[in-house]
Write an enzyme that holds these catalytic residues in place. Structure first.
Site, PDB file in Angstrom:
ATOM      1  N   ASP A 147      -7.213   3.248  -2.978  1.00 28.39           N
ATOM      2  CA  ASP A 147      -7.892   3.388  -1.679  1.00 28.39           C
ATOM      3  C   ASP A 147      -8.128   4.878  -1.419  1.00 28.39           C
ATOM      4  O   ASP A 147      -7.176   5.653  -1.306  1.00 28.39           O
ATOM      5  CB  ASP A 147      -7.027   2.779  -0.570  1.00 28.39           C
ATOM      6  CG  ASP A 147      -7.736   2.742   0.784  1.00 28.39           C
ATOM      7  OD1 ASP A 147      -8.877   3.222   0.888  1.00 28.39           O
ATOM      8  OD2 ASP A 147      -7.129   2.214   1.751  1.00 28.39           O
ATOM      9  N   SER A 188       0.864  -1.184   0.000  1.00 24.40           N
ATOM     10  CA  SER A 188       0.000   0.000   0.000  1.00 24.40           C
ATOM     11  C   SER A 188       0.899   1.231   0.000  1.00 24.40           C
ATOM     12  O   SER A 188       1.688   1.426   0.930  1.00 24.40           O
ATOM     13  CB  SER A 188      -0.883  -0.031   1.252  1.00 24.40           C
ATOM     14  OG  SER A 188      -1.571   1.185   1.414  1.00 24.40           O
ATOM     15  N   LYS A 224      -2.898   5.134  -2.610  1.00 25.24           N
ATOM     16  CA  LYS A 224      -3.857   5.996  -1.939  1.00 25.24           C
ATOM     17  C   LYS A 224      -4.227   7.127  -2.898  1.00 25.24           C
ATOM     18  O   LYS A 224      -3.358   7.632  -3.636  1.00 25.24           O
ATOM     19  CB  LYS A 224      -3.230   6.574  -0.666  1.00 25.24           C
ATOM     20  CG  LYS A 224      -2.916   5.521   0.389  1.00 25.24           C
ATOM     21  CD  LYS A 224      -4.191   5.008   1.038  1.00 25.24           C
ATOM     22  CE  LYS A 224      -3.893   4.065   2.192  1.00 25.24           C
ATOM     23  NZ  LYS A 224      -5.109   3.632   2.878  1.00 25.24           N
ATOM     24  N   LYS A 250      -1.238  -1.100  -4.403  1.00 27.20           N
ATOM     25  CA  LYS A 250      -2.388  -0.260  -4.032  1.00 27.20           C
ATOM     26  C   LYS A 250      -1.865   1.145  -3.833  1.00 27.20           C
ATOM     27  O   LYS A 250      -0.849   1.336  -3.181  1.00 27.20           O
ATOM     28  CB  LYS A 250      -3.023  -0.806  -2.753  1.00 27.20           C
ATOM     29  CG  LYS A 250      -3.799   0.195  -1.898  1.00 27.20           C
ATOM     30  CD  LYS A 250      -4.554  -0.506  -0.773  1.00 27.20           C
ATOM     31  CE  LYS A 250      -4.734   0.381   0.454  1.00 27.20           C
ATOM     32  NZ  LYS A 250      -5.419  -0.333   1.562  1.00 27.20           N
ATOM     33  N   GLY A 271      -4.288  -3.741   6.257  1.00 25.88           N
ATOM     34  CA  GLY A 271      -3.193  -3.516   7.195  1.00 25.88           C
ATOM     35  C   GLY A 271      -3.347  -2.189   7.910  1.00 25.88           C
ATOM     36  O   GLY A 271      -4.076  -1.301   7.445  1.00 25.88           O
ATOM     37  N   ASP A 302     -13.853  -0.988   3.460  1.00 28.03           N
ATOM     38  CA  ASP A 302     -12.908  -1.100   4.572  1.00 28.03           C
ATOM     39  C   ASP A 302     -13.585  -0.458   5.793  1.00 28.03           C
ATOM     40  O   ASP A 302     -14.249  -1.138   6.579  1.00 28.03           O
ATOM     41  CB  ASP A 302     -11.583  -0.412   4.168  1.00 28.03           C
ATOM     42  CG  ASP A 302     -10.570  -0.279   5.287  1.00 28.03           C
ATOM     43  OD1 ASP A 302     -10.875  -0.645   6.426  1.00 28.03           O
ATOM     44  OD2 ASP A 302      -9.435   0.212   5.037  1.00 28.03           O
ATOM     45  N   LYS A 333      -9.836  -6.412   8.426  1.00 27.64           N
ATOM     46  CA  LYS A 333      -8.772  -6.057   9.369  1.00 27.64           C
ATOM     47  C   LYS A 333      -9.283  -6.501  10.728  1.00 27.64           C
ATOM     48  O   LYS A 333     -10.326  -5.994  11.176  1.00 27.64           O
ATOM     49  CB  LYS A 333      -8.551  -4.539   9.418  1.00 27.64           C
ATOM     50  CG  LYS A 333      -8.016  -3.923   8.142  1.00 27.64           C
ATOM     51  CD  LYS A 333      -7.880  -2.411   8.286  1.00 27.64           C
ATOM     52  CE  LYS A 333      -7.385  -1.787   6.998  1.00 27.64           C
ATOM     53  NZ  LYS A 333      -7.385  -0.302   7.066  1.00 27.64           N
ATOM     54  N   GLU A 365     -11.266   0.987  -3.121  1.00 27.32           N
ATOM     55  CA  GLU A 365     -11.502   0.773  -1.692  1.00 27.32           C
ATOM     56  C   GLU A 365     -12.093   2.029  -1.049  1.00 27.32           C
ATOM     57  O   GLU A 365     -11.558   3.131  -1.216  1.00 27.32           O
ATOM     58  CB  GLU A 365     -10.161   0.400  -1.041  1.00 27.32           C
ATOM     59  CG  GLU A 365     -10.236  -0.004   0.419  1.00 27.32           C
ATOM     60  CD  GLU A 365      -8.863  -0.426   0.964  1.00 27.32           C
ATOM     61  OE1 GLU A 365      -7.937  -0.695   0.155  1.00 27.32           O
ATOM     62  OE2 GLU A 365      -8.716  -0.471   2.200  1.00 27.32           O
TER      63      GLU A 365
END
Ligand code: OSB
Ligand code: MG
Length: 368
Positions: free
Chosen positions: A188, A135, A163, A161, A290, A238, A262, A213
């Site tokens: 995400d 990520s 952000k 992934k 994570g 998430d 998670k 996400e």
């Protein structure tokens, strides 16, 4: 098992590089390490509440308070036959799932060790290796991001992934796809958008993303169902999923096609397993998220991600992707084929580096 001592360690670990998301920039990570001692065995867990209430309403301070004043007094000195005993006792505490998950994780490690089983086996894991991804926080420009991605791909990571945040989204996706047409890529948003951004999400449909996400509000399930109707790319939730009940609502409303699990966010491994099993029965893939964990939390994540319906690579990266030195021995490493080995030794399967743990501890308290 007779619960004799419980210790809490407030840790603060410096990240190897700042982690920027739509929620802000993190330079270091603060969590709580939980140690439970019983009948000569020691169990370890990590509560992933952070210093700030930006991802979750919980913080290190609220988790410490809930652990110290409610969860620990409820089990200390008691003889627990199994983990569900503890969960039943804690049911009266509403929410505070990260606080619960840290102590529950230590109990899972303790019970697995008492049965001489790896945590993976004890949880019902079926894999010896798990597929892992990385990520990546928001970078200052596209070239910076391309360099980072190139390095991580070189280390073997199977999936990238990134952000995203308003104004720092489509141009990054476009340039990554131009440079790496075939990689597994997902984004995400950490709840940074709303339904007025529909055209942006429709445009993302052109870049074969594995998933988007948490595009909309952190506490929403309904509006995600409206967005999912309008776009082809699977939405993955998430922040919105705290329980099996949330999972059922999201799947029933078609708010997402994939779930990020998670354990901290959902209150522990027990609830994670319920969500995992339910998603499996509905043909909804799950993957392991994570929270920039230390090796203690990571060990639990690796064990959980060895369950069969974790079919997409997790946000479970090597220790050195996060921290110069981890607090476990051996540290977690990635194999060149993009997998990570699931520890085979009893419990979490790694030793605690007590010297390193002490060096990152800013507050400690023992309960007996
Ligand atoms: O949204 O998945 C998230 C880290 C902190 C808080 C929220 C998130 C994340 C990550 C990091 O994406 C994943 C990792 O631990 O590698
Ligand atoms: Mg996320």
């Amino acid at each position: 098992m007779q619960i004799e001592h419980i210790s809490l360690y407030h840790i603060k670990m410096e990240l190897v590089s700042p982690f920027k998301t739509s929620m802000g920039v993190e330079y270091d990570e603060e969590h709580i390490i939980v140690k439970v001692e019983s009948e000569g065995i020691t169990g370890w867990g990590e509560s992933v509440a952070e210093a700030t209430p930006f991802y979750s309403y919980e913080t290190v301070t609220t988790a410490w308070h809930i652990l110290k004043d409610f969860l620990i007094p409820d089990i200390i000195g008691k003889n627990l036959q199994n983990i569900s005993d503890a969960i039943a006792i804690w049911e009266k505490v509403r929410g505070h799932r990260m606080a619960k998950a840290g102590l529950e994780a230590a109990l899972w490690d303790l019970f697995a060790k008492s049965k001489n089983l790896s945590l993976s086996k004890y949880l019902g894991g079926t894999r010896e290796k798990i597929d892992v991804g990385v990520s990546i926080g928001i970078q200052s420009d596209e070239n910076e991001l391309i360099n980072k991605v190139e390095n991580y791909l070189g280390e073997g990571y199977k999936r990238i992934k990134i952000k995203i945040a308003p104004g720092e989204d489509i141009q990054y996706i476009k340039s990554l796809r131009r440079e790496f047409p075939d990689i597994l890529l997902q984004v995400d948003a950490n709840s940074a958008y709303n339904l007025s951004n529909l055209n942006l999400f429709k445009e993302m449909d052109n870049y074969s993303l594995l998933l988007i996400e948490q595009p909309l509000a952190y506490d929403d399930i309904y509006e995600h169902s409206k967005l999912q109707k309008e776009i082809k790319t699977p939405i993955c939730l998430d922040e919105s999923i705290h329980s099996l009940a949330d999972t059922k609502a999201a799947i029933d409303l078609n708010s997402c096609k994939i779930i990020n699990i998670k354990p901290g966010r959902v209150g522990g491994f027990t609830e994670s397993k319920l969500i995992h099993d339910y998603c499996q029965s509905k043909n909804i893939p799950v993957w392991h998220g994570g929270m920039l964990e230390s090796g203690i939390g990571r060990a639990g994540n690796v064990a959980l991600a060895s369950l069969p319906n974790f079919t997409l690579p997790g946000d479970i990266s090597a220790s050195k992707r996060y921290y110069k030195n981890d607090i476990v021995d051996p540290e977690f490493v990635i194999n060149s084929d993009g997998t990570m080995d699931v520890p085979k030794l009893p419990g979490i399967g790694v030793n605690i580096n007590q010297k390193m743990l002490d060096s990152v501890t800013v507050r400690k308290e023992l309960f007996k």
